[in-house]
Each structure stands twice: as structure tokens, then as C-alpha cells.
Write a protein that holds these residues in place. Sequence first.
Motif, PDB file in Angstrom:
ATOM      1  N   LEU A 246      72.675   8.516 -31.279  1.00 21.39           N
ATOM      2  CA  LEU A 246      73.664   8.344 -31.700  1.00 21.39           C
ATOM      3  C   LEU A 246      73.967   9.097 -33.019  1.00 21.39           C
ATOM      4  N   ALA A 247      73.163   9.324 -33.924  1.00 22.55           N
ATOM      5  CA  ALA A 247      73.167  10.005 -35.312  1.00 22.55           C
ATOM      6  C   ALA A 247      73.284  11.370 -34.964  1.00 22.55           C
ATOM      7  N   HIS A 248      72.526  12.007 -34.049  1.00 19.74           N
ATOM      8  CA  HIS A 248      72.456  13.449 -33.309  1.00 19.74           C
ATOM      9  C   HIS A 248      74.139  13.829 -33.037  1.00 19.74           C
ATOM     10  N   VAL A 249      74.593  12.961 -32.220  1.00 15.22           N
ATOM     11  CA  VAL A 249      76.084  13.218 -31.553  1.00 15.22           C
ATOM     12  C   VAL A 249      76.883  13.084 -32.675  1.00 15.22           C
ATOM     13  N   LEU A 250      76.997  12.030 -33.740  1.00 17.73           N
ATOM     14  CA  LEU A 250      77.915  12.093 -34.761  1.00 17.73           C
ATOM     15  C   LEU A 250      77.586  13.295 -35.388  1.00 17.73           C
ATOM     16  N   LEU A 251      76.538  13.949 -35.824  1.00 17.44           N
ATOM     17  CA  LEU A 251      76.183  14.976 -36.668  1.00 17.44           C
ATOM     18  C   LEU A 251      77.096  16.277 -35.834  1.00 17.44           C
ATOM     19  N   GLY A 252      76.825  16.172 -34.497  1.00 14.15           N
ATOM     20  CA  GLY A 252      77.482  17.363 -33.699  1.00 14.15           C
ATOM     21  C   GLY A 252      78.726  17.189 -33.773  1.00 14.15           C
ATOM     22  N   GLN A 253      79.620  16.196 -33.775  1.00 14.77           N
ATOM     23  CA  GLN A 253      81.100  16.019 -33.870  1.00 14.77           C
ATOM     24  C   GLN A 253      81.323  16.310 -35.090  1.00 14.77           C
ATOM     25  N   LEU A 254      80.705  15.996 -36.202  1.00 11.19           N
ATOM     26  CA  LEU A 254      80.922  16.590 -37.483  1.00 11.19           C
ATOM     27  C   LEU A 254      80.894  18.087 -37.758  1.00 11.19           C
ATOM     28  N   LYS A 255      79.946  18.832 -36.979  1.00  9.34           N
ATOM     29  CA  LYS A 255      79.752  20.102 -37.153  1.00  9.34           C
ATOM     30  C   LYS A 255      81.100  20.858 -36.492  1.00  9.34           C
ATOM     31  N   THR A 256      81.698  19.989 -35.348  1.00  9.27           N
ATOM     32  CA  THR A 256      82.847  20.655 -34.788  1.00  9.27           C
ATOM     33  C   THR A 256      84.066  20.452 -35.816  1.00  9.27           C
ATOM     34  N   ALA A 257      84.131  19.359 -36.325  1.00  9.03           N
ATOM     35  CA  ALA A 257      85.211  19.202 -37.559  1.00  9.03           C
ATOM     36  C   ALA A 257      85.118  20.333 -38.514  1.00  9.03           C
ATOM     37  N   ILE A 258      83.878  20.414 -39.134  1.00  3.42           N
ATOM     38  CA  ILE A 258      83.706  21.537 -40.114  1.00  3.42           C
ATOM     39  C   ILE A 258      84.046  22.945 -39.681  1.00  3.42           C
ATOM     40  N   ILE A 259      83.459  23.138 -38.449  1.00  6.26           N
ATOM     41  CA  ILE A 259      83.544  24.500 -38.009  1.00  6.26           C
ATOM     42  C   ILE A 259      85.305  24.920 -37.645  1.00  6.26           C
ATOM     43  N   MET A 260      86.043  23.984 -37.347  1.00  4.79           N
ATOM     44  CA  MET A 260      87.388  24.200 -37.229  1.00  4.79           C
ATOM     45  C   MET A 260      88.077  24.146 -38.431  1.00  4.79           C
ATOM     46  N   ILE A 261      87.459  23.262 -39.685  1.00  2.93           N
ATOM     47  CA  ILE A 261      88.225  23.310 -40.838  1.00  2.93           C
ATOM     48  C   ILE A 261      87.853  24.882 -41.425  1.00  2.93           C
ATOM     49  N   GLY A 262      86.584  25.362 -41.212  1.00  4.51           N
ATOM     50  CA  GLY A 262      86.166  26.728 -41.855  1.00  4.51           C
ATOM     51  C   GLY A 262      86.948  27.713 -41.273  1.00  4.51           C
ATOM     52  N   ALA A 263      87.215  27.472 -39.773  1.00  9.94           N
ATOM     53  CA  ALA A 263      87.899  28.577 -39.227  1.00  9.94           C
ATOM     54  C   ALA A 263      89.262  29.017 -39.818  1.00  9.94           C
ATOM     55  N   ALA A 264      90.185  27.669 -40.173  1.00 12.07           N
ATOM     56  CA  ALA A 264      91.278  27.648 -40.762  1.00 12.07           C
ATOM     57  C   ALA A 264      91.124  28.415 -42.028  1.00 12.07           C
ATOM     58  N   MET A 265      89.979  28.173 -42.950  1.00 10.72           N
ATOM     59  CA  MET A 265      90.067  28.900 -44.281  1.00 10.72           C
ATOM     60  C   MET A 265      89.570  30.011 -44.121  1.00 10.72           C
ATOM     61  N   ILE A 266      88.950  30.444 -43.340  1.00  7.56           N
ATOM     62  CA  ILE A 266      88.022  31.845 -43.409  1.00  7.56           C
ATOM     63  C   ILE A 266      89.092  32.938 -42.450  1.00  7.56           C
ATOM     64  N   PHE A 267      89.450  32.355 -41.404  1.00  9.88           N
ATOM     65  CA  PHE A 267      90.243  33.252 -40.441  1.00  9.88           C
ATOM     66  C   PHE A 267      91.535  32.855 -40.128  1.00  9.88           C
ATOM     67  N   GLY A 268      91.895  32.008 -40.881  1.00 10.08           N
ATOM     68  CA  GLY A 268      93.438  31.767 -40.868  1.00 10.08           C
ATOM     69  C   GLY A 268      93.918  31.049 -39.517  1.00 10.08           C
ATOM     70  N   SER A 269      92.978  30.737 -38.727  1.00  5.05           N
ATOM     71  CA  SER A 269      93.338  29.736 -37.674  1.00  5.05           C
ATOM     72  C   SER A 269      94.369  28.570 -37.994  1.00  5.05           C
ATOM     73  N   ARG A 270      95.069  28.441 -36.804  1.00  8.83           N
ATOM     74  CA  ARG A 270      96.207  27.475 -36.776  1.00  8.83           C
ATOM     75  C   ARG A 270      95.918  26.485 -35.810  1.00  8.83           C
ATOM     76  N   TYR A 271      96.297  25.000 -36.039  1.00  6.59           N
ATOM     77  CA  TYR A 271      96.147  24.431 -35.056  1.00  6.59           C
ATOM     78  C   TYR A 271      97.456  23.532 -34.792  1.00  6.59           C
ATOM     79  N   ASN A 272      98.175  23.334 -33.575  1.00  2.00           N
ATOM     80  CA  ASN A 272      99.295  22.431 -33.156  1.00  2.00           C
ATOM     81  C   ASN A 272      98.900  20.891 -33.003  1.00  2.00           C
ATOM     82  N   PHE A 273      99.977  20.198 -33.132  1.00  2.00           N
ATOM     83  CA  PHE A 273      99.634  18.651 -32.855  1.00  2.00           C
ATOM     84  C   PHE A 273      99.024  18.373 -31.582  1.00  2.00           C
TER      85      PHE A 273
END
Length: 324
Positions: A246-273
Motif C-alpha cells: 500500500l505504501a508503495h502504491v500511495l507513493l506511486g500516486q504521489l509521484k503522479t500528482a507531483i509530476i503533473m504539477i511539475g509539468a504545469a510549472m516547467i512546461f506550462g501544461s494545462r489541465y481542464n476539469f
Amino acid sequence: MISKARTTELSYLTFNFVSTVAVTLINKICFDRVKFIYAAQLCNIHFLVTLLGVELLYRANTFQKVDVKLSDPNVIAIILVVGIVNPLNNTSLRLNSIGFYQIFKLLLTPCIVWLEYILDGKTLSHTRAACLIAVCFFVLVSSKADLEFSLYGTVCASLWVPFAATYKVQWGRVKRLYNCSTLALMRAVLPYAILVQAAISPLVDPPGFLQYEWTKDSAFWIGISGIAAFLVNFSGFLVMGNISGLAHVLLGQLKTAIIMIGAAMIFGSRYNFNQLLGAGGAVFSIICYTHFSINQKEVSTLKSVVDKNETNEILPLVQNSKIG
């Protein structure tokens, strides 16, 4: 006060988290910023650096080597899959937005479950099946709402999922077959997988690799990408067997969130609702699936322990009656 074991566990988690987020963002920089659009060739660089790192660890007596049989169909299968899955993965990252790339990877778990059912006859409860159906639904919602949709990128991502699932399942099978560590199997398989990658590179990469203009900037980012790829593999080796599923999977989902945030900050990625709704639903469904899986595993383990204890209590009585 945090125990030494817990401190070690947290350090492994942090190491794996940072290296995984870093390699995804650095690879995207290689594709978008320095225009190194050759995904398969980047994989070759990753494998060469990883192989060098693994060899150094072997020389430091970190693990025992394993001799695999190249005539073994299981070994041939894992070599081919490893050689194909990584170029597809990097091609998906090159052609798709980071948000699409990350969320689409969540389909890997349903595909692995389906593959294990086909190959090994493994089944799962209705609750876990419902969670996986929800994952597929929410990934579809998020993918359709992606603002940078690419047909070819979607095809590559769709091809990657079954190959990656086969890689996960077959890697575990070969490890058990030869009773070896992950690093030992990497040392045995990667040299041959590099040859497969080199052979398919012209089919995956656009022409012009030999004419690519190397600069200090591109050499830096591509070199850092290779080092980060090795660190991902090494940290994954450290994490396996040291933390709960469970800890490993939770870590994986945290990675997904941080990578998407990083993409918005570094590459200007935009996400709709709808994209965020689909991503959040898929992540939550994966977490629920893992939670139910671990609970069912614990119940099964407890039942086997109880059955064993009951057997141990009965046997002496039977033996005594024979003696009497």
C-alpha cells in the motif's frame, strides 16, 4: 522517536520518489527543450548507463551473478519485451502531454491482472474487479479531455500497456525461475535487450539521429537522464521487499500528482476539469484496489495461520491415542 528501520525505509522511499519524478521531467526536457527526439536511442543511453552502474555494484559484491540460458523461451521473451517496452514508453512521453502519459500508465494494473488470469489462472474478488473497472473508466475520461491529444501518441501508449504488463509478469517469473535478485537479472538481460532496442530504433525513431547536433546543454541533459534512469532502477531494487504494498502504491500516486504539477510549472501544461476529475478518480480507484488487495491477503494469511495452529493442536492427541 523514529526507529532506525523506519528511517531506512523512509530514505528508500524518498530516493525512489525523487529519482522517478526526476527522470520523467528530465526526459521530457530532452525531447522538448534540447530537441533530442530519438526515444529508442535515449533508451539505449539509459541501458548503457544502467548496465555500467549495475556492473559497478556487482564488482562491489552487492549481489551474486546469475547465468541465464539463452535457449530458454522465458529468457528470450523477457529480452524481447524489455527491448521493446522502453522505447514505446519514451515515445509515448515524447508525443503525449505528461498528464496523459502519467494517467494512461494507471491502466497497467488492470492489464497485469488480466494477464495473470490468462497465464496463471489468478482471479480476484468482485470488489477489486469493480475498482479496476473504475480505473479504466476514469482513465478514459481523463484521456478524452486531454488538451494535447495525439493519435499516434495514443497508439504508442496503448501498445505500451500490454507490453509493460507482460514485462512486469514475465520479469517476476524469470526471477523465480532462476532464484535471483533484480540487479542480477538486469546484469544478465540488459546487454541483449540493448541489441533489441538498437534493432528497432529505426522503426521507432524519426530519421536524422546521426546528424543530431550535440551541444553542451544537450549532452548535459541526456547524460543526467541516463544517470536518473539508473537511480530509478537501483532505488526500485532497494524499495522492493522493504515497504508495504500500500505504501508503495500511495507513493506511486504521489509521484503522479507531483509530476503533473511539475509539468504545469516547467512546461506550462494545462489541465481542464474533466481531465483532473478523471485523473483523481483513477488514482483513488487504484488506491482502493490496493487497500482491498492487502486486506484480503491479510485475511488469507491469518486463516492459514489459524488452520496451521489447529492442526498442531490436534496432532499430539492423535499420536497419544496411538501410544496408549
